[in-house]
Motif scaffolding. Structure first.
Motif, short mmCIF file in Angstrom:
data_model
loop_
_atom_site.label_atom_id
_atom_site.label_comp_id
_atom_site.label_asym_id
_atom_site.label_seq_id
_atom_site.Cartn_x
_atom_site.Cartn_y
_atom_site.Cartn_z
N PHE A 119 0.79 -1.23 0.00
CA PHE A 119 0.00 0.00 0.00
C PHE A 119 0.82 1.29 0.00
O PHE A 119 0.25 2.37 -0.07
CB PHE A 119 -0.93 0.02 1.22
CG PHE A 119 -1.96 -1.08 1.21
CD1 PHE A 119 -2.89 -1.16 0.19
CD2 PHE A 119 -1.99 -2.03 2.21
CE1 PHE A 119 -3.85 -2.17 0.17
CE2 PHE A 119 -2.93 -3.05 2.20
CZ PHE A 119 -3.86 -3.12 1.18
N VAL A 120 2.15 1.18 0.10
CA VAL A 120 3.01 2.37 0.12
C VAL A 120 4.00 2.28 -1.03
O VAL A 120 4.60 1.24 -1.27
CB VAL A 120 3.76 2.49 1.46
CG1 VAL A 120 4.65 3.73 1.48
CG2 VAL A 120 2.77 2.53 2.62
N ILE A 121 4.18 3.39 -1.73
CA ILE A 121 5.01 3.39 -2.94
C ILE A 121 6.50 3.33 -2.64
O ILE A 121 7.29 2.88 -3.46
CB ILE A 121 4.67 4.63 -3.80
CG1 ILE A 121 5.28 4.51 -5.20
CG2 ILE A 121 5.06 5.90 -3.13
CD1 ILE A 121 4.84 5.60 -6.15
N GLY A 122 6.92 3.77 -1.44
CA GLY A 122 8.34 3.72 -1.09
C GLY A 122 8.69 4.73 -0.02
O GLY A 122 7.84 5.47 0.48
N GLN A 123 10.00 4.76 0.33
CA GLN A 123 10.47 5.65 1.39
C GLN A 123 11.16 6.89 0.88
O GLN A 123 11.00 7.97 1.43
CB GLN A 123 11.45 4.90 2.31
CG GLN A 123 10.86 3.73 3.05
CD GLN A 123 11.80 3.21 4.11
OE1 GLN A 123 12.18 3.94 5.03
NE2 GLN A 123 12.20 1.95 4.01
N LYS A 124 11.94 6.75 -0.20
CA LYS A 124 12.78 7.84 -0.69
C LYS A 124 12.47 8.13 -2.15
O LYS A 124 11.95 7.28 -2.87
CB LYS A 124 14.25 7.48 -0.52
CG LYS A 124 14.66 7.20 0.93
CD LYS A 124 16.11 6.79 1.01
CE LYS A 124 16.51 6.48 2.45
NZ LYS A 124 17.93 6.04 2.54
N LYS A 125 12.85 9.34 -2.58
CA LYS A 125 12.55 9.73 -3.95
C LYS A 125 13.25 8.84 -4.96
O LYS A 125 12.74 8.64 -6.07
CB LYS A 125 12.93 11.19 -4.18
CG LYS A 125 14.40 11.53 -3.99
CD LYS A 125 14.62 13.02 -4.19
CE LYS A 125 16.09 13.39 -3.98
NZ LYS A 125 16.30 14.85 -4.15
N GLU A 126 14.40 8.28 -4.60
CA GLU A 126 15.12 7.41 -5.53
C GLU A 126 14.32 6.16 -5.86
O GLU A 126 14.43 5.61 -6.98
CB GLU A 126 16.48 7.00 -4.94
CG GLU A 126 17.49 8.13 -4.81
CD GLU A 126 17.23 9.03 -3.62
OE1 GLU A 126 16.40 8.63 -2.75
OE2 GLU A 126 17.83 10.10 -3.53
N THR A 127 13.53 5.67 -4.91
CA THR A 127 12.71 4.48 -5.15
C THR A 127 11.32 4.83 -5.64
O THR A 127 10.67 4.04 -6.32
CB THR A 127 12.59 3.64 -3.87
OG1 THR A 127 12.06 4.45 -2.81
CG2 THR A 127 13.95 3.10 -3.45
N VAL A 128 10.85 6.04 -5.32
CA VAL A 128 9.51 6.46 -5.70
C VAL A 128 9.42 6.81 -7.18
O VAL A 128 8.47 6.44 -7.88
CB VAL A 128 9.06 7.66 -4.83
CG1 VAL A 128 7.82 8.32 -5.40
CG2 VAL A 128 8.81 7.20 -3.40
#
Length: 478
Positions: A119-128
């Motif tokens: 349900f969550v796209i990721g933690q950091k912009k590099e993974t998002v």
């Protein structure tokens, strides 16, 4: 929305690579220059709508093709677990026990491979960013959502300036991520309780309701009206209100300069009247003059939903303001009913699921019937729904009114109803995913609360689980 829809269309047929187990655009700027194999229709024509599989079950091979087998198994498992009322109701206790037994590191690893990962796209912009690019390539746009909010009981004081300053910074980061990944387009969602104390929202709502009970809405549609009424608010409250308005303006100005639109999230009824006026209509009056930059969320589980939408549409049209709205069922139904019962006031919610459906469809029909009264670009509405029956009704209404694609779009939550989202995206119908992101500890608490609020939705994903299992079996035995 039209500029963004063009960006989505140009991505759809670009060369894709495999990364992180999902399809991603190898170079987003170059991909944005790729040409679509077909020209997209400018409006909701009957020909376009006839292509929609309104049962949402025959295209499962297509809609799940970007998912790895591991992702399919995770989705089927997590959605199955979410169908158990006892697990959803006690999720916070289960999370605390898991962390205590496993320790922080193993606990977070477990969540990343299950609920958080679903349900969550990721933690950091590099993974998002790669995930946003992958969704764009499938015709699905982002509503990036950094789930900051201040709980009602977390602060007795009105002011918590360091938290609110951090919130503004985080929302700006979400704007930067969205703008970079989606080529200066897309949406972010803003939680009003991340910008000022819940106690202030309650106080502002009390002032508004007490002063507009027998008066026209125009009396208190601006925070400046509240500020002028110094008898109703204490000096400290007036100071915090001014800070709130400045925070809202700062975020929306920053978003507009980056080509990103802001959705003001909905809250409970003891917050909502103030939110709708101060972060809703007032911000629309300031930032929706040339184009729609702000959209307000309306919850149709409320008996007042139709009246609220009609009132705000009338005001915007009269004042030359472009109207932006997101229509949803709502997430606080049980809490609202409990509060009404314990405080002995009339329940503000519709009595049944069917009544909420009728309110949703009545409100949607009203908006769609009135779009023709507005110039192109003067109204933008997102219908956020996972209900297939409601979607079928919306498609019927769209076939009758034929509004521009730039005026109407759809939205679903990340991790749910992919069989709907990707099918619409494949056809060129503007559709978006609400994509929460952030650290595991913050997001799991957020997900726990939202699971309780949305357990009615989680319980109704039986078809999606069936389609996921069907695709898993197909891949195993092919």
């Amino acid at each position: 929305m039209l500029r963004y829809h063009t960006a989505i269309s140009s991505l759809r047929h670009c060369v894709l690579s495999r990364q992180h187990g999902i399809r991603t655009v190898s170079k987003l700027p170059a991909a944005l220059q790729c040409q679509s194999r077909h020209s997209e229709p400018a409006s909701y024509t009957k020909e376009l709508l006839q292509k929609v599989d309104t049962q949402f079950e025959d295209k499962y091979k297509t809609v799940f093709r970007s998912k790895s087998r591991q992702q399919l198994v995770r989705a089927a498992t997590v959605l199955w677990l979410c169908s158990f009322e006892v697990l959803v109701r006690h999720n916070q206790q289960l999370l605390k026990t898991s962390r205590k037994l496993l320790g922080r590191r193993l606990h977070e690893k477990l969540l990343q491979t299950t609920v958080y990962g679903q349900f969550v796209i990721g933690q950091k912009k590099e993974t998002v960013k790669p995930i946003i690019a992958d969704y764009l390539a499938s015709g699905v746009g982002p509503i990036l959502y950094y789930a900051l909010e201040e709980d009602k009981s977390s602060h007795s004081k009105l002011g918590n300036d360091p938290f609110y300053a951090s919130s503004v910074k985080s929302f700006k980061e979400a704007i930067d991520i969205t703008s970079d990944a989606a080529n200066k387009t897309g949406y972010i969602a803003v939680k009003p309780t991340a910008l000022c104390s819940p106690n202030l929202w309650i106080r502002l709502t009390q002032v508004i309701l007490s002063n507009t009970k027998n008066a026209d809405f125009d009396s208190y549609h601006k925070s400046s009206d509240l500020i002028a009424d110094s008898k109703s608010l204490a000096a400290e409250e007036l100071e915090e209100l001014e800070k709130l308005v400045k925070r809202g303006e700062e975020i929306i100005e920053y978003a507009a300069s980056a080509g990103v639109k802001v959705m003001i999230d909905a809250e409970q009824t003891y917050f909502q009247p103030a939110i709708q006026r101060i972060l809703g209509v007032e911000m629309m009056s300031r930032f929706n003059r040339e184009s729609v930059n702000v959209l307000v969320t309306y919850q149709t589980y409320l008996k007042s939903a139709f009246e609220n939408v009609d009132r705000d549409m009338e005001y915007c049209k009269r004042e030359g303001i472009k109207f932006g709205a997101r229509i949803v069922r709502g997430a606080y139904l049980d809490q609202e009913r409990q509060l009404a019962q314990s405080n002995k006031y009339e329940d503000p919610t519709n009595p049944t699921f069917e009544a909420t459906t009728r309110m949703y469809e009545k409100t949607a029909a009203h908006i769609l019937n009135r779009i023709s009264e507005w110039k192109d670009g003067d109204i933008e509405v997102m219908f956020g729904t996972h209900n297939e029956g409601t979607l079928r009704q919306l498609f019927t209404l769209l076939s009758e009114s034929n509004p521009p694609l730039s005026s109407v779009c759809f939205g679903q939550l990340y991790g749910m109803c992919d069989h709907i989202t990707f099918h619409l995206g494949e056809l060129g119908i503007p559709v978006y995913k609400s994509m929460p992101y952030g650290p595991v500890d913050i997001m799991t608490s957020y997900l726990g609360r939202r699971a309780i609020e949305n357990r009615g939705v989680l319980d109704k994903v039986k078809k999606e689980r069936q389609l996921l299992n069907k695709e898993i079996r197909r891949r195993v035995w092919r």
